[in-house]
Design a protein around this motif. Structure first.
Motif, PDB file in Angstrom:
ATOM      1  N   MET A 147       0.690  -1.291   0.062  1.00 59.24           N
ATOM      2  CA  MET A 147      -0.055  -0.092   0.080  1.00 59.24           C
ATOM      3  C   MET A 147       0.982   1.237  -0.029  1.00 59.24           C
ATOM      4  N   PRO A 148       1.189   1.753  -1.201  1.00 57.94           N
ATOM      5  CA  PRO A 148       1.753   3.133  -1.050  1.00 57.94           C
ATOM      6  C   PRO A 148       1.135   4.174  -0.619  1.00 57.94           C
ATOM      7  N   CYS A 149       1.937   5.133   0.038  1.00 58.44           N
ATOM      8  CA  CYS A 149       1.614   6.428   0.749  1.00 58.44           C
ATOM      9  C   CYS A 149       2.114   7.295   0.039  1.00 58.44           C
ATOM     10  N   LEU A 150       1.824   8.463  -0.609  1.00 58.18           N
ATOM     11  CA  LEU A 150       2.704   9.368  -0.981  1.00 58.18           C
ATOM     12  C   LEU A 150       2.046  10.810  -0.374  1.00 58.18           C
ATOM     13  N   TYR A 151       3.129  11.423   0.432  1.00 55.11           N
ATOM     14  CA  TYR A 151       2.631  12.539   1.233  1.00 55.11           C
ATOM     15  C   TYR A 151       3.644  13.908   0.733  1.00 55.11           C
ATOM     16  N   ILE A 152       2.771  14.651   0.330  1.00 59.80           N
ATOM     17  CA  ILE A 152       3.348  15.886  -0.431  1.00 59.80           C
ATOM     18  C   ILE A 152       2.964  17.173   0.408  1.00 59.80           C
ATOM     19  N   THR A 153       4.167  17.988   0.596  1.00 59.52           N
ATOM     20  CA  THR A 153       4.027  19.248   1.023  1.00 59.52           C
ATOM     21  C   THR A 153       4.541  20.129   0.155  1.00 59.52           C
ATOM     22  N   THR A 154       3.735  21.453   0.242  1.00 58.58           N
ATOM     23  CA  THR A 154       4.516  22.546  -0.896  1.00 58.58           C
ATOM     24  C   THR A 154       4.000  23.868  -0.179  1.00 58.58           C
ATOM     25  N   ASN A 155       4.758  25.130  -0.582  1.00 58.58           N
ATOM     26  CA  ASN A 155       4.384  26.060  -0.163  1.00 58.58           C
ATOM     27  C   ASN A 155       3.728  26.884  -1.148  1.00 58.58           C
ATOM     28  N   VAL A 156       3.004  26.234  -2.022  1.00 59.42           N
ATOM     29  CA  VAL A 156       2.036  26.820  -2.937  1.00 59.42           C
ATOM     30  C   VAL A 156       0.611  26.748  -2.250  1.00 59.42           C
ATOM     31  N   ASN A 157      -0.036  27.837  -2.232  1.00 58.96           N
ATOM     32  CA  ASN A 157      -1.345  27.823  -1.807  1.00 58.96           C
ATOM     33  C   ASN A 157      -2.377  27.247  -2.621  1.00 58.96           C
ATOM     34  N   MET A 158      -3.146  26.144  -1.692  1.00 61.05           N
ATOM     35  CA  MET A 158      -3.980  25.414  -2.464  1.00 61.05           C
ATOM     36  C   MET A 158      -5.307  25.834  -2.561  1.00 61.05           C
ATOM     37  N   ALA A 215       8.059  25.412  -4.310  1.00 59.93           N
ATOM     38  CA  ALA A 215       8.784  24.235  -4.159  1.00 59.93           C
ATOM     39  C   ALA A 215       7.940  23.196  -3.421  1.00 59.93           C
ATOM     40  N   ALA A 216       8.319  21.646  -3.444  1.00 64.30           N
ATOM     41  CA  ALA A 216       7.624  20.707  -2.737  1.00 64.30           C
ATOM     42  C   ALA A 216       8.526  19.589  -2.272  1.00 64.30           C
ATOM     43  N   TYR A 217       8.101  19.251  -1.198  1.00 62.95           N
ATOM     44  CA  TYR A 217       8.911  18.110  -0.651  1.00 62.95           C
ATOM     45  C   TYR A 217       7.902  16.924  -0.383  1.00 62.95           C
ATOM     46  N   ALA A 218       8.365  15.729  -1.038  1.00 61.06           N
ATOM     47  CA  ALA A 218       7.424  14.498  -0.906  1.00 61.06           C
ATOM     48  C   ALA A 218       8.033  13.229  -0.400  1.00 61.06           C
ATOM     49  N   GLU A 219       7.348  12.401   0.386  1.00 66.03           N
ATOM     50  CA  GLU A 219       7.705  11.127   0.670  1.00 66.03           C
ATOM     51  C   GLU A 219       6.937  10.120   0.067  1.00 66.03           C
ATOM     52  N   ILE A 250       2.752  32.080 -12.812  1.00 68.87           N
ATOM     53  CA  ILE A 250       4.011  31.475 -13.283  1.00 68.87           C
ATOM     54  C   ILE A 250       4.898  31.368 -11.950  1.00 68.87           C
ATOM     55  N   SER A 251       4.687  32.303 -11.075  1.00 65.12           N
ATOM     56  CA  SER A 251       5.694  32.335 -10.026  1.00 65.12           C
ATOM     57  C   SER A 251       5.216  31.380  -8.869  1.00 65.12           C
ATOM     58  N   LEU A 252       4.186  30.644  -9.088  1.00 63.29           N
ATOM     59  CA  LEU A 252       3.591  29.497  -8.380  1.00 63.29           C
ATOM     60  C   LEU A 252       3.993  28.334  -8.808  1.00 63.29           C
ATOM     61  N   SER A 253       4.331  28.240 -10.058  1.00 57.67           N
ATOM     62  CA  SER A 253       4.549  26.818 -10.783  1.00 57.67           C
ATOM     63  C   SER A 253       5.641  26.052  -9.874  1.00 57.67           C
ATOM     64  N   ILE A 254       5.280  25.013  -9.754  1.00 57.71           N
ATOM     65  CA  ILE A 254       6.549  23.999  -8.810  1.00 57.71           C
ATOM     66  C   ILE A 254       7.365  23.581 -10.120  1.00 57.71           C
ATOM     67  N   ASN A 255       8.764  24.325 -10.038  1.00 58.11           N
ATOM     68  CA  ASN A 255       9.705  23.672 -10.962  1.00 58.11           C
ATOM     69  C   ASN A 255      10.001  22.266 -10.707  1.00 58.11           C
ATOM     70  N   PRO A 256      10.312  21.301 -11.247  1.00 58.21           N
ATOM     71  CA  PRO A 256      10.807  19.975 -10.960  1.00 58.21           C
ATOM     72  C   PRO A 256      12.088  20.194 -10.409  1.00 58.21           C
ATOM     73  N   THR A 257      12.997  21.323 -10.668  1.00 53.59           N
ATOM     74  CA  THR A 257      14.256  21.321  -9.848  1.00 53.59           C
ATOM     75  C   THR A 257      14.129  21.779  -8.388  1.00 53.59           C
ATOM     76  N   HIS A 258      12.863  22.076  -8.063  1.00 58.05           N
ATOM     77  CA  HIS A 258      12.680  22.420  -6.723  1.00 58.05           C
ATOM     78  C   HIS A 258      11.676  21.250  -5.964  1.00 58.05           C
ATOM     79  N   PHE A 259      11.973  20.056  -6.361  1.00 57.28           N
ATOM     80  CA  PHE A 259      11.072  19.021  -5.920  1.00 57.28           C
ATOM     81  C   PHE A 259      12.004  18.102  -5.456  1.00 57.28           C
TER      82      PHE A 259
END
Length: 119
Positions: free
Chosen positions: A1-12, A58-62, A94-103
């Motif tokens: 059972m995979p669990c993907l947990y993502i945190t980001t500084n983008v306002n959702m 940016a985003a951090y995920a596990e 554009i300034s809120l786009s999560i660039n893959p290099t910031h992931f």
């Protein structure tokens, strides 16, 4: 059972995240080789994250899985989840786009752990 947990500084707030959840769930299930109904995805926005000394999007995920994780699977997960984040949240300013290099994605396989001794 995979669990993907993502945190980001983008306002959702006000963002329709359903298409993101559907796409990322399908991708994780396919890559890890598990059914979609066993994949859990958690997404938290508006978290303070500083990457490279600035507060650009940016985003951090596990991801934690019980088996199914190889070097190739890790590479695929990092590339695919990063791409999905970028494509779904680049619709915002554009300034809120999560660039893959910031992931960053931390991949953890529960079956790779040694079993504790019964002593």
């Amino acid at each position: 059972m995979p669990c993907l947990y993502i945190t980001t500084n983008v306002n959702m707030e006000g963002v329709d995240t359903d298409p993101f959840y559907l796409e990322v769930t399908k991708a994780v299930a396919s890559i890890v080789g598990r059914p979609q109904n066993l994949v859990m995805v958690v997404l938290k926005g508006s978290i303070e994250i500083v990457f490279g000394g600035n507060k650009e999007a940016a985003a951090y995920a596990e991801i934690v899985s019980m088996g199914g994780i190889t070097k190739q699977v890790k590479r695929q997960l990092i590339a695919t989840v990063g791409s999905i984040l970028h494509s779904h949240f680049s619709i915002r300013l554009i300034s809120l786009s999560i660039n893959p290099t910031h992931f960053i994605l931390k991949v953890f396989d529960m079956q790779a752990l040694p079993l504790p001794s019964k002593l």
